[in-house]
Design a protein around this motif. Structure first.
Motif, PDB file in Angstrom:
ATOM      1  N   MET A  53       0.843  -1.198   0.000  1.00 42.43           N
ATOM      2  CA  MET A  53       0.000   0.000   0.000  1.00 42.43           C
ATOM      3  C   MET A  53       0.877   1.247   0.000  1.00 42.43           C
ATOM      4  N   ILE A  78     -11.743  10.684  -7.525  1.00 42.57           N
ATOM      5  CA  ILE A  78     -10.513   9.894  -7.458  1.00 42.57           C
ATOM      6  C   ILE A  78     -10.326   9.453  -6.008  1.00 42.57           C
ATOM      7  N   ARG A  82      -9.211   3.626  -7.317  1.00 42.94           N
ATOM      8  CA  ARG A  82      -8.725   4.532  -8.365  1.00 42.94           C
ATOM      9  C   ARG A  82      -7.609   5.428  -7.811  1.00 42.94           C
ATOM     10  N   ARG A  84      -5.644   4.624  -5.269  1.00 37.80           N
ATOM     11  CA  ARG A  84      -4.470   3.757  -5.051  1.00 37.80           C
ATOM     12  C   ARG A  84      -3.715   3.532  -6.353  1.00 37.80           C
ATOM     13  N   GLU A  85      -4.459   3.294  -7.421  1.00 40.21           N
ATOM     14  CA  GLU A  85      -3.840   3.077  -8.728  1.00 40.21           C
ATOM     15  C   GLU A  85      -3.098   4.337  -9.180  1.00 40.21           C
ATOM     16  N   MET A  86      -3.701   5.503  -8.904  1.00 39.02           N
ATOM     17  CA  MET A  86      -3.059   6.758  -9.292  1.00 39.02           C
ATOM     18  C   MET A  86      -1.735   6.949  -8.541  1.00 39.02           C
ATOM     19  N   ARG A  89       0.897   4.646 -10.014  1.00 32.96           N
ATOM     20  CA  ARG A  89       1.432   5.177 -11.268  1.00 32.96           C
ATOM     21  C   ARG A  89       2.367   6.352 -11.001  1.00 32.96           C
ATOM     22  N   LEU A  90       2.013   7.160 -10.009  1.00 40.30           N
ATOM     23  CA  LEU A  90       2.852   8.307  -9.661  1.00 40.30           C
ATOM     24  C   LEU A  90       4.243   7.836  -9.234  1.00 40.30           C
ATOM     25  N   TYR A 102       2.920  16.778  -6.261  1.00 42.98           N
ATOM     26  CA  TYR A 102       1.639  16.179  -5.896  1.00 42.98           C
ATOM     27  C   TYR A 102       1.417  16.287  -4.387  1.00 42.98           C
TER      28      TYR A 102
ATOM     29  N   GLU B  43     -12.406  18.659  -9.877  1.00 38.69           N
ATOM     30  CA  GLU B  43     -11.299  17.947  -9.216  1.00 38.69           C
ATOM     31  C   GLU B  43     -10.354  17.309 -10.249  1.00 38.69           C
ATOM     32  N   HIS B  50       0.484  12.229 -15.328  1.00 40.11           N
ATOM     33  CA  HIS B  50       0.670  10.786 -15.573  1.00 40.11           C
ATOM     34  C   HIS B  50      -0.561   9.972 -15.172  1.00 40.11           C
ATOM     35  N   ALA B  51      -1.482  10.573 -14.395  1.00 37.29           N
ATOM     36  CA  ALA B  51      -2.667   9.835 -13.954  1.00 37.29           C
ATOM     37  C   ALA B  51      -3.634   9.607 -15.116  1.00 37.29           C
ATOM     38  N   VAL B 112      -8.953   8.506 -15.799  1.00 33.75           N
ATOM     39  CA  VAL B 112      -8.009   8.714 -14.699  1.00 33.75           C
ATOM     40  C   VAL B 112      -7.687   7.390 -14.017  1.00 33.75           C
ATOM     41  N   ALA B 113      -6.432   7.000 -14.103  1.00 44.74           N
ATOM     42  CA  ALA B 113      -5.860   5.835 -13.401  1.00 44.74           C
ATOM     43  C   ALA B 113      -6.484   4.491 -13.816  1.00 44.74           C
ATOM     44  N   ARG B 114      -7.761   4.300 -13.600  1.00 44.22           N
ATOM     45  CA  ARG B 114      -8.371   3.010 -13.949  1.00 44.22           C
ATOM     46  C   ARG B 114      -9.877   3.173 -14.102  1.00 44.22           C
TER      47      ARG B 114
END
Lengths: 158, 335
Positions: A53, A78, A82, A84-86, A89-90, A102, B43, B50-51, B112-114
């Protein structure tokens, strides 16, 4: 306008139904996301006994206590998986500068929404944690490792 | 062949009362208006670059992220259209705008992301409603006489949108079941997969109770629940063709969704809202009207004893009528 649907309207409705079924079938058979069609891979992958995590936390200026800064799924688009995935990727793709930017944005959002009785922040940290299931203990999931990836000092950033 | 065709026609276009679809319209648009009021699409404008990862319609059309002020304006137009569709004012325009802007704004967040798997059902629902005649009754348009006059009778026009939403829901759950098997095989049930998911629930999500962690400690119980969930998902298509199956599977689905929220965390609120289409609102409304007449009648008996026998006879005759519409008319005439 009253009465049963006309033959042309029935045909149009049947074509829409066929389009939906076809789109869904292609997405399911190919197991590819073809939004708005999807194979709906919700909880489909196997979950092992470990979970990695990423957590963004703020450090209180007054007490050095750490406050979790995850967005609420109730009010944010977000959020949850979603979010967590962001973060993943970051960390994977983003540069150190982007990660720091960020974290600074997160601090800014916190400050804008901060109630009067909530503490001010002096720093924001990004952690990577490893959690492990332990069925014989309570709670049956424990954090077994925590690594600090990045920290920004808000006084210095300002 | 003729039987299949006639059954297909009956499934989609069997006549049903306009009020059933109208109630679905009010609940669907009202609930989603409240749901989307709490989130702010601007938002999306403050996310790291990159998101963003294009989903195919946005990539194909070259659609990027608009400015925060454009997003703000679009989301307000969308909210107004959801409200207009809910109360049934300028229905054709309102439902179409609600669909087009819903497709765009919800689609935008999918970049965004997924992908968020519980969003697409809203887009399909908006599309179905935009094609329907959901505001023929119980709407501002109907009050102003902008739809059919007199009050619309039963028609297939009020059946197919509800059945289409059934099909959407069944497809989603069935696909989810098949994908579990395709991705993980029977190990999805027989291994410690669900036990691990339950025990890690509070770490990865926010379940309502700690009960999931307790269940996760018992491997056999977790596997039993996994088998049950998979069975419900895979057998849900039966709900489309069998009333008996529907009576079992739809409540089972509701219990499964509530359990997921309580034990694992994800809310899937959109699925709960669309689940309202399973309730036979047309029948519920007719029964309520009938019960209302009965109540008024029984009050009259009390004050007009001489008419009691007459009322009893008429009510007995109405009760023996198998057609609910005709029953309602008889009760009305007995007044």
């Amino acid at each position: 306008m009253n009465g049963p649907p006309s033959p042309r309207r029935r045909l149009a409705i049947n074509l829409c139904v066929a389009g939906f079924v076809l789109g869904s079938a292609v997405s399911l058979i190919t197991q590819r996301e073809l939004w708005p069609f999807s194979p709906y891979a919700m909880f489909a992958a196997m979950q092992g006994p470990e979970q990695l995590m990423l957590d963004v936390v703020g450090v209180s200026a007054a007490s050095s206590e750490e406050i979790v800064l995850a967005p609420s799924p109730r009010t944010k688009i977000i959020a949850g998986t979603r979010y967590r995935e962001m973060l993943n990727r970051l960390v994977e793709i983003g540069s150190e500068r982007e990660i720091r930017m960020y974290l600074a944005d997160v601090a800014l959002l916190y400050e804008h929404a901060r109630p009067a009785d909530a503490p001010r922040l002096r720093a924001v940290r990004l952690y990577k944690s490893r959690w492990q299931v332990m069925p014989d203990e309570w709670p049956p999931a424990r954090r077994v490792e925590q690594v600090l990836l990045t920290e920004i000092d808000l006084n210095r950033e300002q | 062949m003729r039987t299949v065709r006639s059954r297909w026609e009956a499934f989609w276009f069997e006549p049903s009362p306009a009020i059933g679809l109208a109630i679905c319209r009010v609940l669907f648009f009202g609930a989603f208006l409240l749901y989307y009021l709490r989130i702010n699409y601007t938002e999306l404008g403050s996310l790291p670059a990159h998101a963003w990862r294009d989903v195919w319609p946005f990539a194909a059309l070259g659609l990027g992220l608009p400015s925060a002020s454009t997003l703000d304006m679009l989301q307000w137009v969308w909210r107004v259209s959801l409200f207009a569709a809910c109360i049934g004012v300028t229905w054709r325009m309102a439902s179409l705008v609600a669909f087009v802007l819903g497709l765009y704004l919800i689609g935008l967040s999918e970049n965004v992301a997924r992908i968020n798997h519980s969003d697409a059902i809203v887009v399909f629902g908006l599309g179905v409603m935009a094609l329907s005649r959901g505001a023929d009754t119980f709407s501002v348009d109907a009050l102003r006489g902008r739809t059919s006059k007199p009050a619309p009778g039963p028609s297939g026009e009020y059946t197919w949108p509800i059945r289409a939403m059934w099909l959407v829901m069944v497809t989603i759950y069935f696909a989810a079941g098949i994908t579990k098997l395709a991705t993980s095989g029977v190990a999805w049930v027989t291994s410690a997969n669900l036990a691990n998911l339950l025990m890690l629930g509070p770490v990865t999500r926010a379940p309502l109770t700690w009960l999931g962690q307790e269940i996760g400690r018992h491997a056999a119980l977790s596997s039993g629940l996994a088998a049950l969930a998979l069975m419900i998902e895979l057998s849900l298509p039966l709900a489309l063709v069998s009333t008996g199956a529907r009576l079992i599977l739809v409540p089972a689905l509701l219990i499964m969704q509530v359990s997921i929220r309580a034990l694992m965390g994800p809310g899937f609120t959109e699925f709960f809202i669309c689940g309202l289409f399973w309730i036979p609102w047309g029948r519920v409304a007719e029964r309520s009207i009938t019960a209302g007449f009965r109540h008024r009648e029984s009050r009259r008996w009390r004050y007009a004893p001489s008419r009691r026998t007459e009322f009893r006879e008429r009510r007995a005759a109405a009760d023996s009528d198998p057609d609910p519409r005709s029953r309602t008319r008889r009760l009305e005439s007995s007044e």
